[in-house]
Motif scaffolding. Structure first.
Motif, PDB file in Angstrom:
ATOM      1  N   PHE A 111       0.652  -0.929   0.153  1.00  0.00           N
ATOM      2  CA  PHE A 111       0.186  -0.039   0.098  1.00  0.00           C
ATOM      3  C   PHE A 111       0.726   1.414   0.539  1.00  0.00           C
ATOM      4  O   PHE A 111       1.724   1.122   0.031  1.00  0.00           O
ATOM      5  N   GLN A 112       0.085   2.077  -0.167  1.00  0.00           N
ATOM      6  CA  GLN A 112       1.101   3.984  -0.620  1.00  0.00           C
ATOM      7  C   GLN A 112       0.966   4.378   0.996  1.00  0.00           C
ATOM      8  O   GLN A 112      -0.384   4.719   1.378  1.00  0.00           O
ATOM      9  N   LEU A 113       1.458   4.996   1.512  1.00  0.00           N
ATOM     10  CA  LEU A 113       1.683   6.415   2.212  1.00  0.00           C
ATOM     11  C   LEU A 113       2.440   7.093   1.805  1.00  0.00           C
ATOM     12  O   LEU A 113       3.443   7.227   1.457  1.00  0.00           O
ATOM     13  N   GLY A 114       1.326   8.480   1.025  1.00  0.00           N
ATOM     14  CA  GLY A 114       2.223   9.208  -0.372  1.00  0.00           C
ATOM     15  C   GLY A 114       2.653   8.495  -1.293  1.00  0.00           C
ATOM     16  O   GLY A 114       2.485   8.039  -2.072  1.00  0.00           O
ATOM     17  N   ASP A 115       4.643   8.817  -0.777  1.00  0.00           N
ATOM     18  CA  ASP A 115       5.664   8.023  -2.577  1.00  0.00           C
ATOM     19  C   ASP A 115       5.927   6.976  -1.795  1.00  0.00           C
ATOM     20  O   ASP A 115       6.792   5.988  -2.447  1.00  0.00           O
ATOM     21  N   GLN A 116       5.765   6.193  -0.543  1.00  0.00           N
ATOM     22  CA  GLN A 116       6.342   5.376  -0.111  1.00  0.00           C
ATOM     23  C   GLN A 116       5.927   4.168  -0.080  1.00  0.00           C
ATOM     24  O   GLN A 116       4.569   4.198   0.132  1.00  0.00           O
ATOM     25  N   VAL A 117       6.212   2.834  -0.908  1.00  0.00           N
ATOM     26  CA  VAL A 117       5.222   1.964  -0.098  1.00  0.00           C
ATOM     27  C   VAL A 117       5.633   0.626   0.881  1.00  0.00           C
ATOM     28  O   VAL A 117       6.936   0.360   1.194  1.00  0.00           O
ATOM     29  N   LEU A 118       5.012   0.573   1.093  1.00  0.00           N
ATOM     30  CA  LEU A 118       4.882  -0.396   2.136  1.00  0.00           C
ATOM     31  C   LEU A 118       3.700  -2.024   2.446  1.00  0.00           C
ATOM     32  O   LEU A 118       3.309  -1.805   1.829  1.00  0.00           O
ATOM     33  N   GLY A 119       4.209  -2.757   3.298  1.00  0.00           N
ATOM     34  CA  GLY A 119       3.290  -4.281   3.180  1.00  0.00           C
ATOM     35  C   GLY A 119       3.744  -4.464   4.114  1.00  0.00           C
ATOM     36  O   GLY A 119       4.238  -4.365   5.440  1.00  0.00           O
ATOM     37  N   ILE A 120       1.824  -4.724   4.356  1.00  0.00           N
ATOM     38  CA  ILE A 120       2.133  -5.818   5.944  1.00  0.00           C
ATOM     39  C   ILE A 120       1.762  -7.513   5.700  1.00  0.00           C
ATOM     40  O   ILE A 120       0.880  -7.604   4.746  1.00  0.00           O
ATOM     41  N   ASP A 121       2.009  -8.964   6.347  1.00  0.00           N
ATOM     42  CA  ASP A 121       1.716  -9.910   5.957  1.00  0.00           C
ATOM     43  C   ASP A 121       0.385 -10.473   5.525  1.00  0.00           C
ATOM     44  O   ASP A 121      -0.378  -9.940   6.659  1.00  0.00           O
ATOM     45  N   GLU A 181      15.164 -14.597   1.514  1.00  0.00           N
ATOM     46  CA  GLU A 181      16.328 -14.683   0.827  1.00  0.00           C
ATOM     47  C   GLU A 181      16.314 -12.978   0.382  1.00  0.00           C
ATOM     48  O   GLU A 181      17.152 -12.511   0.065  1.00  0.00           O
ATOM     49  N   ASP A 182      15.243 -12.404  -0.007  1.00  0.00           N
ATOM     50  CA  ASP A 182      15.081 -11.118  -0.947  1.00  0.00           C
ATOM     51  C   ASP A 182      15.061  -9.851   0.492  1.00  0.00           C
ATOM     52  O   ASP A 182      14.896  -8.793   0.127  1.00  0.00           O
ATOM     53  N   MET A 183      14.531 -10.165   1.754  1.00  0.00           N
ATOM     54  CA  MET A 183      14.028  -9.724   2.760  1.00  0.00           C
ATOM     55  C   MET A 183      15.749  -8.953   3.182  1.00  0.00           C
ATOM     56  O   MET A 183      16.591  -9.938   3.444  1.00  0.00           O
ATOM     57  N   GLN A 184      15.589  -7.780   3.497  1.00  0.00           N
ATOM     58  CA  GLN A 184      17.205  -7.137   3.839  1.00  0.00           C
ATOM     59  C   GLN A 184      16.618  -6.273   5.220  1.00  0.00           C
ATOM     60  O   GLN A 184      15.476  -6.528   5.548  1.00  0.00           O
ATOM     61  N   PHE A 236       9.283   0.498  13.801  1.00  0.00           N
ATOM     62  CA  PHE A 236       8.193  -0.277  13.111  1.00  0.00           C
ATOM     63  C   PHE A 236       8.305  -0.657  12.023  1.00  0.00           C
ATOM     64  O   PHE A 236       7.289  -1.551  11.630  1.00  0.00           O
ATOM     65  N   LEU A 237       9.568  -1.749  11.641  1.00  0.00           N
ATOM     66  CA  LEU A 237      10.211  -2.164  10.427  1.00  0.00           C
ATOM     67  C   LEU A 237      10.129  -3.393  10.519  1.00  0.00           C
ATOM     68  O   LEU A 237      11.560  -3.740  11.487  1.00  0.00           O
ATOM     69  N   ASP A 238      10.072  -4.554  10.094  1.00  0.00           N
ATOM     70  CA  ASP A 238      10.276  -5.636  10.402  1.00  0.00           C
ATOM     71  C   ASP A 238      11.192  -5.743   9.289  1.00  0.00           C
ATOM     72  O   ASP A 238      12.808  -7.299   9.880  1.00  0.00           O
ATOM     73  N   GLY A 239      11.914  -5.563   8.103  1.00  0.00           N
ATOM     74  CA  GLY A 239      12.987  -5.828   7.264  1.00  0.00           C
ATOM     75  C   GLY A 239      12.306  -4.452   5.817  1.00  0.00           C
ATOM     76  O   GLY A 239      11.116  -4.183   5.585  1.00  0.00           O
ATOM     77  N   MET A 240      13.211  -5.077   4.721  1.00  0.00           N
ATOM     78  CA  MET A 240      12.675  -4.270   3.281  1.00  0.00           C
ATOM     79  C   MET A 240      12.571  -4.876   2.332  1.00  0.00           C
ATOM     80  O   MET A 240      13.096  -6.127   2.508  1.00  0.00           O
ATOM     81  N   ALA A 241      12.191  -4.609   1.059  1.00  0.00           N
ATOM     82  CA  ALA A 241      12.603  -5.469   0.133  1.00  0.00           C
ATOM     83  C   ALA A 241      11.975  -4.956  -1.277  1.00  0.00           C
ATOM     84  O   ALA A 241      11.758  -3.856  -1.591  1.00  0.00           O
TER      85      ALA A 241
END
Length: 146
Positions: free
Chosen positions: A8-18, A100-103, A116-121
């Motif tokens: 989903f979007q928050l402004g220009d940021q793309v975030l994800g939820i399981d 493997e793609d999660m950082q 508040f973040l679990d990681g990035m991909a």
């Protein structure tokens, strides 16, 4: 192993939820404010007879305050023992991320949002910030605030 995320979007940021943490996605409806709650708690809405606290995710992450309109949506998630809604700008799509793609989130000192973040991909040239829902919630129940 892989995880499916709703992005989903928050402004220009793309975030994800399981995807397994999401109960439903609903159109924006105005929240009834509550006294003495943190600034990121916009209030409550009635979800088929259940009082649903609504959080302003942008405010919680320290990125400003959302001015909700008809284009915004509420993602209903389970945080701890309670269903809660989070306000987002728009829901994008479902993506599959392999472990493997999660950082990990880089060390940024006292940066508020990184806790508040679990990681990035990175998927299709987009950086997706993966939310850790359990860390978004204050330890004080809303019932104590009223």
């Amino acid at each position: 192993m892989s995880r499916q995320l709703i992005t989903f979007q928050l402004g220009d940021q793309v975030l994800g939820i399981d995807i397994m943490e999401i109960r439903e996605i609903r159109a924006w409806s105005p929240a009834t404010p509550l006294p003495n709650v943190p600034a990121h708690v916009r209030g409550v809405v009635n979800l088929r007879g259940v009082v649903l606290p609504v959080l302003d995710l942008r405010s919680r992450l320290g990125w400003g305050v959302t001015d909700p309109s008809a284009r915004h949506v509420i993602i209903v998630v389970r945080m701890g023992e309670q269903l809660q809604g989070i306000i987002v700008d728009a829901v994008n799509d479902i993506v599959t991320v392999s472990t493997e793609d999660m950082q990990p989130v880089p060390e940024m000192g006292v940066a508020e949002a990184s806790r508040f973040l679990d990681g990035m991909a990175t998927i299709d040239q987009r950086m997706i910030l993966i939310l850790a829902l359990d860390r978004l919630v204050e330890q004080v129940p809303l019932s104590d605030a009223a």
